[in-house]
Design a protein around this motif. Structure first.
Motif, PDB file in Angstrom:
ATOM      1  N   GLY A 153       3.176   8.206  11.523  1.00 59.09           N
ATOM      2  CA  GLY A 153       1.558   8.250  11.216  1.00 59.09           C
ATOM      3  C   GLY A 153       0.943   9.002  12.235  1.00 59.09           C
ATOM      4  N   ALA A 154      -0.457   8.566  12.283  1.00 56.94           N
ATOM      5  CA  ALA A 154      -1.262   8.983  13.274  1.00 56.94           C
ATOM      6  C   ALA A 154      -0.889   8.749  14.599  1.00 56.94           C
ATOM      7  CB  ALA A 154      -2.786   8.676  13.050  1.00 56.94           C
ATOM      8  N   GLY A 155      -1.130   9.539  15.665  1.00 57.18           N
ATOM      9  CA  GLY A 155      -0.792   9.330  17.115  1.00 57.18           C
ATOM     10  C   GLY A 155       0.764   9.083  17.193  1.00 57.18           C
ATOM     11  N   GLY A 156       1.465   9.783  16.313  1.00 56.29           N
ATOM     12  CA  GLY A 156       3.001   9.631  16.511  1.00 56.29           C
ATOM     13  C   GLY A 156       3.569   8.014  16.449  1.00 56.29           C
ATOM     14  N   VAL A 157       3.083   7.030  15.703  1.00 58.76           N
ATOM     15  CA  VAL A 157       3.242   5.710  15.516  1.00 58.76           C
ATOM     16  C   VAL A 157       4.094   5.982  14.118  1.00 58.76           C
ATOM     17  CG1 VAL A 157       2.655   3.312  15.086  1.00 58.76           C
ATOM     18  CG2 VAL A 157       1.222   4.921  16.694  1.00 58.76           C
ATOM     19  N   LYS A 158       5.376   5.321  14.256  1.00 56.00           N
ATOM     20  CA  LYS A 158       6.227   5.183  13.114  1.00 56.00           C
ATOM     21  C   LYS A 158       5.850   3.868  12.491  1.00 56.00           C
ATOM     22  CE  LYS A 158      10.799   4.315  14.048  1.00 56.00           C
ATOM     23  NZ  LYS A 158      11.871   4.442  14.319  1.00 56.00           N
ATOM     24  N   THR A 159       5.783   4.206  11.174  1.00 56.38           N
ATOM     25  CA  THR A 159       5.496   3.172  10.188  1.00 56.38           C
ATOM     26  C   THR A 159       6.469   2.938   9.007  1.00 56.38           C
ATOM     27  OG1 THR A 159       4.277   4.708   9.068  1.00 56.38           O
ATOM     28  CG2 THR A 159       2.872   3.333  10.538  1.00 56.38           C
ATOM     29  N   GLY A 160       6.328   1.795   8.167  1.00 54.94           N
ATOM     30  CA  GLY A 160       7.477   1.687   7.269  1.00 54.94           C
ATOM     31  C   GLY A 160       6.587   0.898   6.171  1.00 54.94           C
ATOM     32  N   VAL A 161       7.675  -0.071   5.700  1.00 53.36           N
ATOM     33  CA  VAL A 161       7.105  -1.098   4.574  1.00 53.36           C
ATOM     34  C   VAL A 161       5.942  -1.794   4.978  1.00 53.36           C
ATOM     35  CG1 VAL A 161       7.767  -2.978   2.931  1.00 53.36           C
ATOM     36  CG2 VAL A 161       9.423  -1.203   3.839  1.00 53.36           C
ATOM     37  N   GLY A 162       4.873  -2.035   4.257  1.00 49.64           N
ATOM     38  CA  GLY A 162       3.649  -2.827   4.535  1.00 49.64           C
ATOM     39  C   GLY A 162       2.726  -2.117   5.114  1.00 49.64           C
ATOM     40  N   VAL A 163       2.865  -0.746   5.592  1.00 52.51           N
ATOM     41  CA  VAL A 163       1.785  -0.016   6.398  1.00 52.51           C
ATOM     42  C   VAL A 163       1.583   1.189   5.576  1.00 52.51           C
ATOM     43  CG1 VAL A 163       1.334   1.111   8.317  1.00 52.51           C
ATOM     44  CG2 VAL A 163       2.733  -0.805   8.480  1.00 52.51           C
ATOM     45  N   SER A 164       0.382   1.224   4.806  1.00 57.13           N
ATOM     46  CA  SER A 164       0.100   2.526   3.968  1.00 57.13           C
ATOM     47  C   SER A 164      -1.344   2.696   4.288  1.00 57.13           C
ATOM     48  CB  SER A 164       0.138   1.747   2.466  1.00 57.13           C
ATOM     49  OG  SER A 164      -0.429   2.908   1.634  1.00 57.13           O
ATOM     50  N   GLY A 165      -1.443   3.985   4.357  1.00 57.76           N
ATOM     51  CA  GLY A 165      -2.951   4.402   4.747  1.00 57.76           C
ATOM     52  C   GLY A 165      -3.320   4.050   6.035  1.00 57.76           C
ATOM     53  N   LYS A 166      -4.369   3.188   5.867  1.00 56.17           N
ATOM     54  CA  LYS A 166      -5.062   2.741   7.133  1.00 56.17           C
ATOM     55  C   LYS A 166      -5.019   1.101   6.842  1.00 56.17           C
ATOM     56  CE  LYS A 166      -6.244   6.257   9.569  1.00 56.17           C
ATOM     57  NZ  LYS A 166      -5.625   6.268  10.923  1.00 56.17           N
ATOM     58  N   THR A 167      -4.057   0.707   6.243  1.00 57.66           N
ATOM     59  CA  THR A 167      -3.853  -0.812   5.983  1.00 57.66           C
ATOM     60  C   THR A 167      -2.478  -1.484   6.366  1.00 57.66           C
ATOM     61  OG1 THR A 167      -5.373  -0.559   4.130  1.00 57.66           O
ATOM     62  CG2 THR A 167      -4.110  -2.648   4.060  1.00 57.66           C
ATOM     63  N   ILE A 168      -2.508  -2.494   6.848  1.00 55.01           N
ATOM     64  CA  ILE A 168      -1.156  -3.274   7.326  1.00 55.01           C
ATOM     65  C   ILE A 168      -1.330  -4.478   6.367  1.00 55.01           C
ATOM     66  CG2 ILE A 168       0.009  -4.581   8.883  1.00 55.01           C
ATOM     67  CD1 ILE A 168      -1.225  -2.951  11.423  1.00 55.01           C
ATOM     68  N   ALA A 169      -0.266  -4.623   5.399  1.00 52.30           N
ATOM     69  CA  ALA A 169      -0.310  -5.555   4.511  1.00 52.30           C
ATOM     70  C   ALA A 169       0.395  -6.793   4.888  1.00 52.30           C
ATOM     71  CB  ALA A 169       0.275  -5.260   3.184  1.00 52.30           C
ATOM     72  N   LEU A 170       0.216  -7.840   4.879  1.00 51.95           N
ATOM     73  CA  LEU A 170       0.830  -9.207   5.486  1.00 51.95           C
ATOM     74  C   LEU A 170       0.727 -10.256   4.540  1.00 51.95           C
ATOM     75  CD1 LEU A 170      -0.918  -9.483   9.091  1.00 51.95           C
ATOM     76  CD2 LEU A 170       1.383  -8.325   8.545  1.00 51.95           C
ATOM     77  N   GLY A 171       1.781 -11.032   4.175  1.00 52.82           N
ATOM     78  CA  GLY A 171       1.976 -12.141   3.224  1.00 52.82           C
ATOM     79  C   GLY A 171       1.897 -13.353   3.638  1.00 52.82           C
ATOM     80  N   VAL A 172       1.281 -14.268   2.822  1.00 53.98           N
ATOM     81  CA  VAL A 172       1.176 -15.625   3.230  1.00 53.98           C
ATOM     82  C   VAL A 172       1.650 -16.432   1.829  1.00 53.98           C
ATOM     83  CG1 VAL A 172      -0.496 -17.684   3.055  1.00 53.98           C
ATOM     84  CG2 VAL A 172      -1.118 -15.534   4.422  1.00 53.98           C
ATOM     85  N   LEU A 173       2.475 -17.554   2.142  1.00 54.31           N
ATOM     86  CA  LEU A 173       3.109 -18.291   1.098  1.00 54.31           C
ATOM     87  C   LEU A 173       2.765 -19.917   1.475  1.00 54.31           C
ATOM     88  CD1 LEU A 173       6.541 -16.494   0.725  1.00 54.31           C
ATOM     89  CD2 LEU A 173       4.820 -16.439  -0.868  1.00 54.31           C
ATOM     90  N   THR A 174       1.968 -20.240   0.968  1.00 56.75           N
ATOM     91  CA  THR A 174       1.150 -21.478   1.286  1.00 56.75           C
ATOM     92  C   THR A 174       1.621 -22.592   0.051  1.00 56.75           C
ATOM     93  OG1 THR A 174      -0.731 -22.404   2.223  1.00 56.75           O
ATOM     94  CG2 THR A 174      -1.129 -20.981   0.332  1.00 56.75           C
ATOM     95  N   ASP A 175       0.834 -23.658   0.711  1.00 60.20           N
ATOM     96  CA  ASP A 175       0.783 -24.700  -0.382  1.00 60.20           C
ATOM     97  C   ASP A 175      -0.844 -25.282  -0.234  1.00 60.20           C
ATOM     98  OD1 ASP A 175       0.931 -27.219  -1.897  1.00 60.20           O
ATOM     99  OD2 ASP A 175       1.859 -28.341  -0.373  1.00 60.20           O
TER     100      ASP A 175
END
Length: 424
Positions: free
Chosen positions: A40-62
């Motif tokens: 991506g921008a700045g030569g930073v390698k990205t993959g699953v969960g990183v799309s455009g300008k968003t880092i997606a994180l999951g929460v599995l809660t009670d």
């Protein structure tokens, strides 16, 4: 690793979860559902969960089960962290986004939630429930490799570079709890100690700690195994009273702890009771069990409480009250904030290393040996086979304290805990 007893109930749960995992695996995307790593921008390698300008994180809660109160606090604290981080520019030029799923402490919903979110997120800032995290551990280690910071402290989760417990595991925490009872509450060599515990990873790992401490200190453990659906501890109190125990450890949920302490007090069974970190919620102080909890109950914790006298704690209290003025404070806020902050530090280090893929974030966390969220205990994440800390803080319920808990013993690891290795 500590071996789990082969109780029929535990085997049944494990078998059901295994079937669910097989079915879930059959529904995964082609090529394991993974996207190719990209630069991506700045030569930073990205993959699953990183799309455009968003880092997606999951929460599995009670939010609706045994740990509903704590689950809400943990989640809201993490949402607060994300809001503040994004307002400050995000991480690596990306905004953080949390996707929350409530599993209600149900194994089917927990596995289904993981299966749904895993292909979409970089990792998980929260996953409540040791049995459920253990159920997906093989997938995490063997294929998915996304960082998981569980709200679970079972030693059965150790050994994974991707699932990193924050703080002492339940067995070590229980050793420290019993050490406190022996040094400060009159428990001594030759005495019997009761242990009420949930079936499954959480309770059985805590039981491993009490048995080890008993062997080292000349105690006898009297066991009382319960289910998460058991809310009335009358039978357990009667059995432990008849056995003549001089103290009790409880490795269960807040409801079970309140019932245990309340029933013991009503029966004039005046012995100290100490719980693992998830066996208390300050809302209990407003119940009939409140006075008994303040008199005879203690909690071993992986950190100072939300009302701690530190700059970080005071700021978190102020910010959380501003964000959620109608909600009470408890140690779930500390646990959620600490996990989100740790995940954020791993993201920042991965960004500095130009690798924001799952592999890059996993490796980044393993370089952190001095993480301090400002709650009394420094964490070392460099050895996946070891807990990040062996220290525990001993707390006592107090309705006048912020968050309902006061410190009665500062962070420390007992001599027995220092010499203990999970699996001994």
């Amino acid at each position: 690793m500590v071996r789990r007893p082969g109780a029929p109930a535990a085997k049944a749960v494990a078998g059901a979860l295994a079937v669910l995992l097989v079915l879930a695996g059959c529904s995964s995307k082609a090529k394991d559902g993974k996207e190719s790593d990209k630069e991506g921008a700045g030569g930073v390698k990205t993959g699953v969960g990183v799309s455009g300008k968003t880092i997606a994180l999951g929460v599995l809660t009670d939010m609706t089960g045994v740990y509903a109160t704590l689950g809400k606090s943990v989640t809201q604290a993490q949402q607060l962290y994300v809001k503040q981080t994004n307002a400050d520019g995000g991480v690596c030029g990306h905004q953080l986004a949390l996707t929350v799923r409530d599993h209600g402490y149900d194994p089917q919903r927990a596995v289904a939630g993981y299966t749904e979110l895993e292909p979409k997120v970089l990792g998980f800032t929260q996953f409540i429930g040791s049995p459920f995290v253990a159920a997906v551990k093989q997938r995490v280690d063997g294929r998915d490799k996304g960082l998981v910071l569980p709200q679970a402290w079972s030693a059965h989760l150790l050994g994974s570079p991707y699932i990193r417990v924050i703080g002492s595991t339940y067995d070590i925490e229980t050793i420290n709890a019993l050490d406190f009872l022996m040094k400060k509450k009159g428990l001594k060599k030759g005495d019997k100690v009761g242990h009420v515990y949930f079936e499954g990873d959480y309770g059985e790992n805590a039981l491993a700690g009490s048995k080890y401490m008993a062997e080292q200190s000349g105690l006898t453990v009297v066991e009382q195994k319960i289910k998460p659906t058991d809310n009335d501890m009358t039978a357990q109190v009667a059995a432990l009273k008849q056995a003549g125990v001089k103290a009790i450890v409880i490795s269960a949920g807040p409801r079970q702890a309140a019932s245990l302490v309340g029933v013991a007090a009503a029966g004039r069974f005046d012995v100290p009771i100490i719980g693992n970190n998830s066996a208390f919620a300050p809302q209990l102080l407003a119940t009939q069990a409140g006075p008994a909890l303040m008199k005879n109950y203690y909690v071993a914790s992986p950190s100072l409480p939300i009302g701690a006298d530190t700059p970080q704690a005071k700021k978190l209290v102020e910010d959380y009250k501003a964000a959620y003025p109608k909600d009470s404070l408890d140690n779930g806020v500390v646990a959620g904030w600490t996990a989100a902050l740790a995940f954020g530090e791993a993201l920042k280090k991965a960004c500095a290393g130009k690798d924001l893929t799952r592999e890059g974030v996993d490796k980044a966390l393993l370089t952190i040996n001095d993480f301090d969220a400002g709650f009394g205990i420094t964490q070392d994440f460099t050895d996946p086979k070891a807990p990040s800390s062996k220290e525990s803080v001993i707390l006592q319920p107090d309705k006048n304290a912020v968050g309902g808990m006061k410190v009665v013993q500062q962070a420390a690891a007992s001599a027995v805990a220092e010499g203990y290795t999970p699996g001994d």
